[in-house]
Design a protein around this motif. Structure first.
Motif, mmCIF file in Angstrom:
data_model
loop_
_atom_site.group_PDB
_atom_site.id
_atom_site.type_symbol
_atom_site.label_atom_id
_atom_site.label_comp_id
_atom_site.label_asym_id
_atom_site.label_seq_id
_atom_site.Cartn_x
_atom_site.Cartn_y
_atom_site.Cartn_z
ATOM 1 N N PRO A 261 0.806 -1.223 0.000
ATOM 2 C CA PRO A 261 0.000 0.000 0.000
ATOM 3 C C PRO A 261 0.838 1.271 0.000
ATOM 4 N N ARG A 280 -3.188 13.533 -5.214
ATOM 5 C CA ARG A 280 -3.744 12.283 -5.751
ATOM 6 C C ARG A 280 -3.841 12.355 -7.274
ATOM 7 N N ARG A 286 -3.683 5.159 -11.645
ATOM 8 C CA ARG A 286 -3.323 3.774 -11.335
ATOM 9 C C ARG A 286 -2.822 3.594 -9.906
ATOM 10 N N THR A 287 -2.648 4.694 -9.206
ATOM 11 C CA THR A 287 -2.130 4.625 -7.849
ATOM 12 C C THR A 287 -3.272 4.601 -6.846
ATOM 13 N N THR A 288 -3.269 3.654 -5.959
ATOM 14 C CA THR A 288 -4.236 3.624 -4.871
ATOM 15 C C THR A 288 -3.529 4.038 -3.588
ATOM 16 N N SER A 289 -4.271 4.651 -2.693
ATOM 17 C CA SER A 289 -3.665 5.139 -1.468
ATOM 18 C C SER A 289 -4.594 4.949 -0.288
ATOM 19 N N LEU A 290 -3.989 4.964 0.893
ATOM 20 C CA LEU A 290 -4.722 4.849 2.146
ATOM 21 C C LEU A 290 -4.445 6.072 3.000
ATOM 22 N N GLU A 332 -9.770 1.609 -0.021
ATOM 23 C CA GLU A 332 -8.718 2.174 -0.851
ATOM 24 C C GLU A 332 -9.254 3.386 -1.594
ATOM 25 N N ARG A 333 -8.360 4.331 -1.839
ATOM 26 C CA ARG A 333 -8.744 5.519 -2.591
ATOM 27 C C ARG A 333 -7.860 5.629 -3.816
ATOM 28 N N ARG A 334 -8.457 5.826 -4.952
ATOM 29 C CA ARG A 334 -7.658 6.020 -6.153
ATOM 30 C C ARG A 334 -7.117 7.440 -6.175
ATOM 31 N N ALA A 335 -5.975 7.583 -6.811
ATOM 32 C CA ALA A 335 -5.260 8.856 -6.758
ATOM 33 C C ALA A 335 -6.068 10.002 -7.350
ATOM 34 N N ASP A 337 -9.426 10.366 -7.195
ATOM 35 C CA ASP A 337 -10.812 10.357 -6.755
ATOM 36 C C ASP A 337 -11.266 11.719 -6.215
#
Length: 340
Positions: A261, A280, A286-290, A332-335, A337
């Motif tokens: 992550p 983001r 393509r990047t997911t983040s927490l 998860e949150r997409r970059a 969003d």
């Protein structure tokens, strides 16, 4: 060593603005919490006193002889270890604490994954690659004078500079003049008095440390949201620099291991700020983040893991209890969003 029944584990997360401490049982149950001022040795005048205050508040009436380990997540200069050990000793705790970078406890306070990446933007800014719950690569985190690009202090410095250059004619007009003048001179001060503004800025930094500049970051973000072009340019540049930091530490390293992550930590990235939205977007779809969790709980999880034998299932169970959920459980949150 093995943890004993009834043992307590201390976790401390010391940032530039505040210090948080938790005391937890082996099960992961949090028994005490404490909070005090910042603990960054570079930007705070008396970090050891704040560490001690947070420790004492969290320990309360708990039996200190039961403390079996502690981890401090600290940013700042090399003297961070000495500061932590001094506070630990003054709190009359047994043994010595372990000191790790603050971005590591931000990571372990968010996920029980062993590997991944963390980007921090609060008072300071830094990016790091985590493997086996250790920092193996980092970028920036050089302090307010030489780095911390995109941080609250970085934003505050540019806000003051933008206001001053707008007033002396070298820069574009900006709505930042008002909040900068109010912060430096008070509502009764003359926002056009450049010498007074400059003197007040230097005095404030001398009195409170450079971390004070970070208090201007919300004003910059708010002005950017309202459409002030100077503020928008500052925030966009901050996002570009933070995105670059994240990409540097998140690049494949040839090990073939999964990246894990990406944790976004620090108030500028976990609150619904314009900067968080732009970061983001900068990182790409393509990047997911927490969003980061409780760094103090992450520090306590590291203390618990250090006290148990390798592979002991109690380590993972206690870690997950401390942070409330696993990486797989967290949303998860997409970059791109758009949320902060």
């Amino acid at each position: 060593m093995g943890a004993v029944v009834g043992a307590l584990f201390v976790g401390v997360d010391g940032g530039g603005t505040s210090t948080r401490c938790v005391v937890a049982a082996e099960s992961g149950e949090i028994l005490g919490r404490g909070r005090a001022g910042g603990a960054n040795a570079v930007s705070v005048r008396d970090p050891s006193a704040n560490l001690l205050a947070a420790l004492l508040a969290a320990l309360g009436s708990l039996d200190r002889s039961r403390v079996a380990g502690g981890v401090f997540g600290l940013a700042g200069a090399a003297q961070a270890r000495a500061l932590a050990e001094r506070a630990w000793s003054e709190a009359e705790l047994p043994g010595r604490p372990r000191v790790v970078p603050d971005m590591l406890v931000a990571f372990t306070g968010t996920t029980d994954a062993a590997d991944g990446t963390v980007l921090v933007a609060g008072t300071g800014a830094v990016g790091a690659r985590v493997r086996s719950r250790r920092i193996v690569r980092r970028a920036d985190g050089f302090g307010w004078l030489f780095g911390d690009e995109g941080s609250g202090v970085w934003l505050g410095r540019r806000a003051v500079a933008a206001a001053l250059t707008a007033l002396d004619g070298r820069g574009a007009p900006t709505a930042l003049i008002g909040p900068v003048a109010a912060a430096l001179l008070g509502e009764a001060g003359d926002p056009q008095d450049v010498p007074a503004l400059v003197a007040a800025a230097y005095d404030r930094i001398a009195e409170a440390g450079p971390a004070w500049l970070g208090s201007l970051a919300p004003a910059v973000d708010a002005a950017a949201r309202r459409g002030d072009q100077v503020a928008r340019d500052i925030v966009r540049e901050a996002a570009r620099r933070l995105g670059r930091t994240a990409r540097v530490v998140g690049e494949p390293d040839g090990t073939g291991e999964e990246r894990g992550p990406l944790v976004l930590a620090g108030s500028l990235l976990t609150e619904p700020t314009e900067l968080a939205r732009l970061v983001r977007a900068e990182l790409g779809p393509r990047t997911t983040s927490l969003p980061a969790g409780d760094g103090a709980a992450g520090a306590a999880a590291l203390a618990l893991r250090a006290a148990l034998p390798p592979g002991d299932p109690r380590a993972g169970e206690g870690h997950r209890a401390l942070i409330g959920r696993t990486f797989a459980d967290r949303p998860e949150r997409r970059a791109d969003d758009g949320r902060g």
